[in-house]
Design a protein around this motif. Structure first.
Motif, PDB file in Angstrom:
ATOM      1  N   UNK A  18       0.833  -1.207   0.000  1.00  0.00           N
ATOM      2  CA  UNK A  18       0.000   0.000   0.000  1.00  0.00           C
ATOM      3  C   UNK A  18       0.866   1.255   0.000  1.00  0.00           C
ATOM      4  N   UNK A  19       1.925   1.245   0.794  1.00  0.00           N
ATOM      5  CA  UNK A  19       2.816   2.398   0.875  1.00  0.00           C
ATOM      6  C   UNK A  19       3.542   2.627  -0.446  1.00  0.00           C
ATOM      7  N   UNK A  20       4.008   1.544  -1.071  1.00  0.00           N
ATOM      8  CA  UNK A  20       4.711   1.678  -2.347  1.00  0.00           C
ATOM      9  C   UNK A  20       3.767   2.179  -3.439  1.00  0.00           C
ATOM     10  N   UNK A  21       2.523   1.708  -3.402  1.00  0.00           N
ATOM     11  CA  UNK A  21       1.541   2.163  -4.385  1.00  0.00           C
ATOM     12  C   UNK A  21       1.325   3.662  -4.265  1.00  0.00           C
ATOM     13  N   UNK A  22       1.259   4.161  -3.026  1.00  0.00           N
ATOM     14  CA  UNK A  22       1.074   5.593  -2.818  1.00  0.00           C
ATOM     15  C   UNK A  22       2.243   6.390  -3.391  1.00  0.00           C
ATOM     16  N   UNK A  23       3.446   5.867  -3.235  1.00  0.00           N
ATOM     17  CA  UNK A  23       4.638   6.541  -3.761  1.00  0.00           C
ATOM     18  C   UNK A  23       4.574   6.648  -5.281  1.00  0.00           C
ATOM     19  N   UNK A  24       4.287   5.539  -5.934  1.00  0.00           N
ATOM     20  CA  UNK A  24       4.306   5.564  -7.397  1.00  0.00           C
ATOM     21  C   UNK A  24       3.070   6.252  -7.977  1.00  0.00           C
ATOM     22  N   UNK A  25       1.971   6.248  -7.247  1.00  0.00           N
ATOM     23  CA  UNK A  25       0.822   7.061  -7.654  1.00  0.00           C
ATOM     24  C   UNK A  25       1.197   8.538  -7.630  1.00  0.00           C
ATOM     25  N   UNK A  26       1.919   8.944  -6.594  1.00  0.00           N
ATOM     26  CA  UNK A  26       2.349  10.337  -6.475  1.00  0.00           C
ATOM     27  C   UNK A  26       3.285  10.709  -7.632  1.00  0.00           C
ATOM     28  N   UNK A  28       3.513   9.338 -10.598  1.00  0.00           N
ATOM     29  CA  UNK A  28       2.788   9.344 -11.868  1.00  0.00           C
ATOM     30  C   UNK A  28       1.853  10.546 -11.976  1.00  0.00           C
ATOM     31  N   UNK A  29       1.176  10.876 -10.878  1.00  0.00           N
ATOM     32  CA  UNK A  29       0.266  12.022 -10.886  1.00  0.00           C
ATOM     33  C   UNK A  29       1.008  13.333 -11.131  1.00  0.00           C
TER      34      UNK A  29
END
Length: 292
Positions: A18-26, A28-29
């Motif tokens: 979940x934490x890694x997903x938040x990083x890469x979402x940030x 990419x956004x």
């Protein structure tokens, strides 16, 4: 463009995805250009860093992982003058990250790195290896060995249980040391540490005055004491007061050599090694350009 080296198994596995997903979402956004490399095994980050730096003349590397992953990446870079390094701490202890003022909030630390503000740090050259935080031997090595066994425990509690186990099998560590070119002296004690950073072992403050930008190597040694005194010393270690204890020796220097007497095993930024019989340590002032 950033080269991102990530350790997907750093820290707490259940929350890591979940934490890694938040990083890469940030990333990419915010349309940050990057190439992702995921480590798969011990010292794989070193191999990845060697590949990146051999295929590119210069650039930016972000490490997402713990102190061990950061150490492995640094040991894959042959010329620090051509590379800027950022750290997003995602490990179990993150001791060095705390020492340089990072928060362990992945997004906030990532934002800080992306500002590209360079603040150089020192590192310790240990024979042919790089150490940015703490190296040494003694009870901390015993704790790390125990730590690797307790895979079902997490975070600080895992370190605490590992420490208790080490206490039940306490032993003294013997070596010979020369400081700043002086004569060799034989020593035997509970803790032997060479510090660039202040903390190790998941938040244990071994040298509160250590500063990774002052060009000084901090030698902290706790002499052999009566076993009945060990709990008192460890309480002071855990509370950041070990330098005030009478059996503790603290010396600032620039270089040192220490020799194995009885099968010396060291930890270097949390990674265990017994590769050499003699270790030459030297502080390299402001040798790593860091985004922080």
């Amino acid at each position: 463009m950033f080269h991102i080296i990530s350790n997907p198994i750093s820290g707490r596995k259940k929350s890591n995805h979940k934490r890694m997903k938040a990083v890469f979402d940030f990333l990419n956004e915010n349309k940050v250009e990057y190439v992702l490399y995921e480590s798969q095994y011990y010292k794989h980050p070193t191999e990845i860093a060697k590949k990146i730096t051999s295929e590119n003349e210069s650039g930016d590397i972000i490490v997402i992982g713990g102190d061990g992953t950061f150490n492995e990446v640094l040991n894959g870079i042959s010329d620090f003058s051509k590379w800027n390094i950022g750290l997003v701490p995602a490990g179990s202890g993150n001791d060095f990250a705390k020492n340089i003022g990072l928060s362990a909030d992945l997004i906030e630390d990532l934002k800080r790195v992306l500002k590209k503000e360079v603040k150089p740090i020192d590192y310790i050259k240990v024979n042919d290896q790089i150490c940015v935080n703490v190296l040494g031997t003694g009870i901390d090595v015993e704790v790390l060995i125990n730590f690797e066994k307790h895979t079902k425990l997490k975070g600080s509690f895992r370190y605490f249980i590992s420490l208790l186990e080490a206490l039940f099998h306490i032993k003294w560590h013997e070596f010979e040391v020369s400081i700043d070119g002086g004569p060799f002296e034989r020593k035997k004690g509970l803790i032997i540490a060479w510090c660039n950073g202040s903390d190790f072992g998941g938040g244990i403050t071994i040298c509160p005055i250590a500063d990774s930008s002052d060009g000084k190597l901090e030698f902290v040694f706790v002499d052999e004491v009566k076993k009945i005194q060990i709990p008192k010393y460890l309480i002071n270690l855990m509370s950041g007061k070990i330098l005030k204890m009478p059996a503790t020796q603290h010396i600032q220097c620039e270089k040192a050599v220490f020799k194995d007497v009885n099968n010396l095993t060291l930890q270097i930024d949390g990674n265990i090694t017994n590769e050499y019989k003699e270790y030459k340590c030297e502080i390299v002032r402001k040798g790593i350009n860091m985004y922080r």
